[in-house]
Design a protein around this motif. Structure first.
Motif, PDB file in Angstrom:
ATOM      1  N   PHE A 271      30.718  43.642  14.202  1.00  0.00           N
ATOM      2  CA  PHE A 271      29.416  43.870  14.835  1.00  0.00           C
ATOM      3  C   PHE A 271      29.106  45.365  14.926  1.00  0.00           C
ATOM      4  N   MET A 272      30.068  46.171  15.366  1.00  0.00           N
ATOM      5  CA  MET A 272      29.835  47.609  15.493  1.00  0.00           C
ATOM      6  C   MET A 272      29.560  48.248  14.141  1.00  0.00           C
ATOM      7  N   ALA A 276      26.041  50.119  13.018  1.00  0.00           N
ATOM      8  CA  ALA A 276      26.024  51.465  12.455  1.00  0.00           C
ATOM      9  C   ALA A 276      25.278  51.491  11.127  1.00  0.00           C
ATOM     10  N   GLU A 277      25.511  50.480  10.302  1.00  0.00           N
ATOM     11  CA  GLU A 277      24.825  50.410   9.006  1.00  0.00           C
ATOM     12  C   GLU A 277      23.334  50.183   9.196  1.00  0.00           C
ATOM     13  N   PHE A 278      22.984  49.346  10.161  1.00  0.00           N
ATOM     14  CA  PHE A 278      21.566  49.090  10.425  1.00  0.00           C
ATOM     15  C   PHE A 278      20.845  50.372  10.820  1.00  0.00           C
ATOM     16  N   TYR A 282      17.827  52.607   8.867  1.00  0.00           N
ATOM     17  CA  TYR A 282      16.516  52.776   9.480  1.00  0.00           C
ATOM     18  C   TYR A 282      16.367  54.099  10.226  1.00  0.00           C
ATOM     19  N   ALA A 283      17.248  55.034   9.912  1.00  0.00           N
ATOM     20  CA  ALA A 283      17.235  56.305  10.642  1.00  0.00           C
ATOM     21  C   ALA A 283      15.912  57.042  10.525  1.00  0.00           C
TER      22      ALA A 283
END
Length: 291
Positions: A271-272, A276-278, A282-283
């Motif tokens: 999940f973590m 982080a990838e999400f 979307y940064a």
């Protein structure tokens, strides 16, 4: 107390590589002997308010490049997920200062900054205490803890231009969603959309569901003082509260870990990593970085 235990610690990655701060404010299980002497409860009962082993469930955070702040003092001693002076006048032998908030729902329920009860309405103390005892706990535990958390969030925001605080908690196994009878494995709280972007909340829910868990948003836990206080999406600061159902990883009577505890910790590591990838993907999206 400061001579008896280490108050808290930051488990740092070698290099912070993601704009996350993980926080476990209620998993502290180092009980000062003086506090235990003052309590009317036995060694198991006094632990009923702990977020048992939540720091271990989220221990992979530094591996993915995020700091993890962990309280060692117990929630029953002082609760950092409250305003600094949510105090119950019934607990003290002295009058409260005028700046104290004695009218909050949390104080009424016995769960102020200095809790009067642990879960299941068990009174902690035999008698009233001097107000100086509460003030010492606030000065020695509460304020340094929040100063550290603020530094971590400010550092993260400065490094990446935005930041995400994940406030990690656990909840009793008998919690149900009102009106449905649903027993969730996880609750994602964002103060009804005010402490984090909807995209971030929905991503967290989806990742947990994809891992095979039942996850709901905000009900019955929308987030406490920490989520509300530090979540400022308009400034690029997002805060989510994650509640884990204790019954899926401990025996709630003995407080012993279940045999599949490490499996759950492994799922939360996935999940973590997904979170982080999400955020990395979307940064640049204004909906996440700054609304």
């Amino acid at each position: 107390m400061t001579n008896e235990i280490e108050l808290f610690e930051v488990r740092e990655p070698a290099i912070q590589t993601i704009p996350f701060v993980y926080n476990s404010p209620h998993s502290g299980r180092r009980y000062p002997s003086t506090f235990l002497d003052e309590s009317r409860l036995d060694e198991i009962s006094i632990r009923r308010s702990e977020d048992h082993y939540v720091d271990e469930l989220f221990s992979a955070a530094p591996r993915f490049g995020a700091p993890l702040l962990v309280a060692h003092f117990p929630r029953a001693y002082v609760d950092v997920n409250r305003e600094p002076y949510e105090l119950d006048p019934r607990m003290f032998s002295d009058p409260l200062p005028p700046y104290a908030n004695s009218n909050s729902a949390r104080v009424a329920g016995g769960l102020g900054t200095i809790p009067r009860i642990v879960a299941e309405n068990m009174e902690i103390y035999e008698r009233r205490m001097p107000l100086t005892v509460a003030m010492e706990r606030i000065e020695s535990c509460y304020k340094p803890y929040h100063a550290c958390l603020r530094r971590l969030i400010a550092r993260t925001h400065a490094m990446f231009g935005f930041g995400v605080l994940i406030d990690c908690h656990s909840m009793p196994g008998n919690i149900r969603v009102a009106g449905s009878g649903l027993k969730p494995d996880f609750i994602v709280g964002d103060r009804y959309g005010t402490s984090a972007s909807a995209e971030l909340s929905q991503a967290a829910l989806q990742f947990l569901e994809d891992l095979g868990f039942t996850a709901v948003r905000n009900k019955p836990y929308a987030g406490g003082f920490i989520t509300e206080h530090y979540g400022r999406p308009a400034r690029g600061l997002h805060a989510l509260q994650i509640e884990v159902n204790r019954s899926i990883y401990i025996d709630e009577t003995t407080l012993e870990k279940r045999s599949d505890f490490d499996v759950l910790a492994g799922s939360l590591a996935v999940f973590m990593e997904q979170m982080a990838e999400f955020v990395a993907d979307y940064a640049g999206d204004r909906a996440l970085a700054a609304e």
